[in-house]
Design a protein around this motif. Structure first.
Motif, PDB file in Angstrom:
ATOM      1  N   ARG A 229       0.835  -1.206   0.000  1.00  0.00           N
ATOM      2  CA  ARG A 229       0.000   0.000   0.000  1.00  0.00           C
ATOM      3  C   ARG A 229       0.869   1.256   0.000  1.00  0.00           C
ATOM      4  N   ALA A 230       1.938   1.221   0.811  1.00  0.00           N
ATOM      5  CA  ALA A 230       2.868   2.357   0.853  1.00  0.00           C
ATOM      6  C   ALA A 230       3.515   2.550  -0.520  1.00  0.00           C
TER       7      ALA A 230
ATOM      8  N   ALA B 243     -10.367 -10.416 -11.335  1.00  0.00           N
ATOM      9  CA  ALA B 243     -11.335 -10.335 -10.239  1.00  0.00           C
ATOM     10  C   ALA B 243     -10.746  -9.547  -9.068  1.00  0.00           C
ATOM     11  N   ALA B 244      -9.473  -9.793  -8.767  1.00  0.00           N
ATOM     12  CA  ALA B 244      -8.838  -9.085  -7.654  1.00  0.00           C
ATOM     13  C   ALA B 244      -8.786  -7.584  -7.936  1.00  0.00           C
ATOM     14  N   LEU B 245      -8.479  -7.240  -9.186  1.00  0.00           N
ATOM     15  CA  LEU B 245      -8.414  -5.818  -9.542  1.00  0.00           C
ATOM     16  C   LEU B 245      -9.796  -5.185  -9.421  1.00  0.00           C
ATOM     17  N   LYS B 246     -10.794  -5.883  -9.926  1.00  0.00           N
ATOM     18  CA  LYS B 246     -12.158  -5.351  -9.877  1.00  0.00           C
ATOM     19  C   LYS B 246     -12.592  -5.097  -8.430  1.00  0.00           C
ATOM     20  N   ASN B 247     -12.304  -6.069  -7.558  1.00  0.00           N
ATOM     21  CA  ASN B 247     -12.665  -5.910  -6.143  1.00  0.00           C
ATOM     22  C   ASN B 247     -11.976  -4.689  -5.533  1.00  0.00           C
ATOM     23  N   ALA B 248     -10.671  -4.562  -5.808  1.00  0.00           N
ATOM     24  CA  ALA B 248      -9.915  -3.456  -5.202  1.00  0.00           C
ATOM     25  C   ALA B 248     -10.402  -2.105  -5.719  1.00  0.00           C
TER      26      ALA B 248
ATOM     27  N   GLN C 283      -3.741  -5.423  -5.238  1.00  0.00           N
ATOM     28  CA  GLN C 283      -4.913  -4.815  -4.590  1.00  0.00           C
ATOM     29  C   GLN C 283      -4.494  -3.681  -3.662  1.00  0.00           C
ATOM     30  N   GLN C 284      -3.441  -3.936  -2.877  1.00  0.00           N
ATOM     31  CA  GLN C 284      -2.979  -2.906  -1.947  1.00  0.00           C
ATOM     32  C   GLN C 284      -2.435  -1.692  -2.685  1.00  0.00           C
TER      33      GLN C 284
ATOM     34  N   VAL D 113      -2.813   3.973  -4.377  1.00  0.00           N
ATOM     35  CA  VAL D 113      -2.998   5.011  -5.401  1.00  0.00           C
ATOM     36  C   VAL D 113      -4.192   5.889  -5.025  1.00  0.00           C
ATOM     37  N   SER D 114      -5.257   5.245  -4.540  1.00  0.00           N
ATOM     38  CA  SER D 114      -6.436   6.008  -4.098  1.00  0.00           C
ATOM     39  C   SER D 114      -6.066   6.938  -2.942  1.00  0.00           C
TER      40      SER D 114
END
Ligand code: BES
Ligand code: MN
Ligand code: ZN
Length: 491
Positions: free
Chosen positions: A91-92, A167-172, A123-124, A129-130
């Motif tokens: 995430r960082a 699917a993982a990208l869509k969820n994130a 995903q992280q 980025v968000s």
């Protein structure tokens, strides 16, 4: 909103504004860094050496003018010493890479994950980025800053290395939409974000996302017999709202998961008035409600084959000549009566009626989310939210989702021994016990209204917002964990 997608070309011939590849500690190149190094005839390794890049997770190093590489800019990011990034480090990294692209005023960033198929880290990075690109400027007046140039983030997953990636990208991505909405509602000041506004936002969300919603006013709430909820509204000029979202992705009759959010749009404490210092934080006392909005938004985008209900209890807690006084007794929707010894323990008073209302859905599980107690902040600080649950499997599933998304919970005791402290001589219970174990006795109060289903309570007082500093604002927690919890139930 950033556009996220997958792409399958090689790092060195990726046409993009900024391409990001990993370098480990000891200046060991990842597969993607090797690809670029080879194409640039050793320029990447030389630059990393010249900069003494240590490869620490979260660090980034921009490089320019590498010949033989399609992208004009290469950013090296630190990968630490292992062969996978932890959720926190990933995430960082997402944050640092996005900040770098924003700084360089570039529109498109293409990230090559550390390992092919590292979908959890991807995903992280999306969440990171968000974090780095989220702006709240609705109330900024004349000092509004220009929007970041970054528009597109792509993840290089060569030859569809990971089948799980789409699917993982869509969820994130859906999580970021939920998180950003939760932050938006939380960051709105209380004179904007009234219960009425929450009702309007609910209708807007339902319309744009195909959800069913019912927004009840005072009259409808009175008709339900929610005397405990309404006792909190006595001192306020703002009319309350009770919001019911229904998402029906499952079969008719499938028992739904019900989320319940505390939506106190401002908590002065009422007649048991809070001290002045930091009272502005109490605009975030609707963060549980904000979480329900965010989760419903993400769920509506992801369309799981389940039924999900979101309940939001929204009101203000104000002192006035009409406000509830310590010692007043009210009858809850459940029929149990409550002696209000402290008007600042209002969250449980509004939640208990929503928890009774939840019975009508014959739920699979009910999860309430609330900035409920300062005591929980004392106990756990701001890294873990408190988790209380009447069912071990439900607790374990929520803990697992929290761990995976690094949106953590710590399980706290829910035991009969703590109930005695809520005894009252004048009603079925008091709304407060002593100072000891304040987060636990608050949970015990709610427990008395949740005997008909499996239930978990998330005390997010410490994690829902940062109260000071440059990052002062809503965090969007625990939307990511709850969306992951829902999507894990799909399998
Ligand atoms: N909204 C507060 C809890 C809170 C405190 C949230 C600090 C975020 C940061 C809640 O309504 C409250 O006032 N709780 C009281 C309960 C007490 C009177 C038993 C508290 O924690 O002091
Ligand atoms: Mn309070
Ligand atoms: Zn409160």
């Amino acid at each position: 909103m950033i556009d996220f997608s997958l792409r399958a070309d090689h790092p060195s011939n990726t046409k993009t504004d900024v391409v990001a590849v990993a370098v480990h500690e000891g200046q060991k190149l990842s597969w993607a860094a090797q690809d670029i190094d080879k194409a640039s005839k050793g320029a990447l390794a030389a630059a990393v050496k010249a900069a003494s890049f240590a490869g620490r997770a979260g660090a980034v190093l921009p490089l320019f003018n590498l010949t033989g590489v399609s992208a004009a800019r290469v950013v090296v990011y630190g990968a630490g010493s292992g062969n996978a990034l932890s959720a926190k480090d990933a995430r960082a990294t997402g944050r640092a890479l996005a900040a770098c692209a924003v700084e360089l005023e570039q529109a498109e960033l293409t990230v090559f994950p550390l390992a092919e198929g590292a979908v959890d880290a991807m995903q992280q990075m999306v969440l990171g980025v968000s974090d780095a690109t989220y702006r709240f400027d609705e109330t900024k007046g004349t000092s509004t800053k220009p929007k970041p140039a970054l528009k597109r983030v792509r993840f290089g997953m060569p030859e569809a290395a990971a089948k799980a990636a789409p699917a993982a990208l869509k969820n994130a991505v859906a999580m970021t939409h939920g998180i950003e909405f939760t932050k938006y509602l939380g960051n709105l000041p209380a004179n904007h974000c009234t219960p009425t506004r929450l009702g309007d936002e609910a209708k807007k969300l339902a319309k744009s996302h195909g959800l069913k919603v019912t927004v009840m006013d005072r009259k409808a709430i009175e008709k339900l017999g929610m005397g405990s909820f309404l006792s909190v509204t006595n001192g306020s000029e703002e009319p309350p709202r009770f919001i019911v979202f229904e998402y029906s992705g499952g079969k008719k009759g499938d028992a739904p998961t019900v989320f319940v959010g505390k939506g106190v749009t401002f908590d002065t404490g009422g007649i048991s008035l809070k001290p002045a210092g930091d009272m502005d934080h109490m605009k975030w006392d609707m963060s549980g409600a904000g979480t329900v909005f965010g989760v419903m938004k993400a769920v509506a985008e992801l369309k799981p084959k389940q039924n999900i209900v979101g309940l939001v209890v929204a009101c203000e807690n104000m002192p006035s000549g009409k406000a509830t006084k310590p010692g007043d007794v009210f009858k809850s929707m459940s029929g149990q009566t409550i002696e209000v010894l402290n008007t600042d323990a209002e969250g449980r008073l509004i939640l208990c009626d929503a928890l009774t209302y939840a019975e009508r859905f014959k739920p699979k599980a009910v999860i309430d989310i609330a900035t409920l107690t300062g005591a929980c902040v004392v106990a756990l600080g701001s890294h873990n939210a408190g988790l209380f649950a009447s069912n071990d499997k439900l607790a374990d599933d929520i803990l697992a989702a929290g761990k995976k998304m690094n949106d953590r919970f710590w399980r706290m005791p829910l035991e009969e021994d703590y109930q005695e402290a809520l005894n009252s001589n004048f009603a079925d219970m008091a709304n407060v016990a002593g100072r000891e174990g304040g987060a636990i006795t608050a949970a015990c109060f709610l427990w008395r209204f949740t005997k008909k289903y499996d239930w978990a309570h998330l005390d997010i007082a410490g994690v829902a917002y940062k109260g000071s500093g440059k990052e002062k604002g809503a965090t969007g927690r625990p939307v990511a964990a709850l969306v992951d919890y829902v999507m894990a139930n799909e399998k």
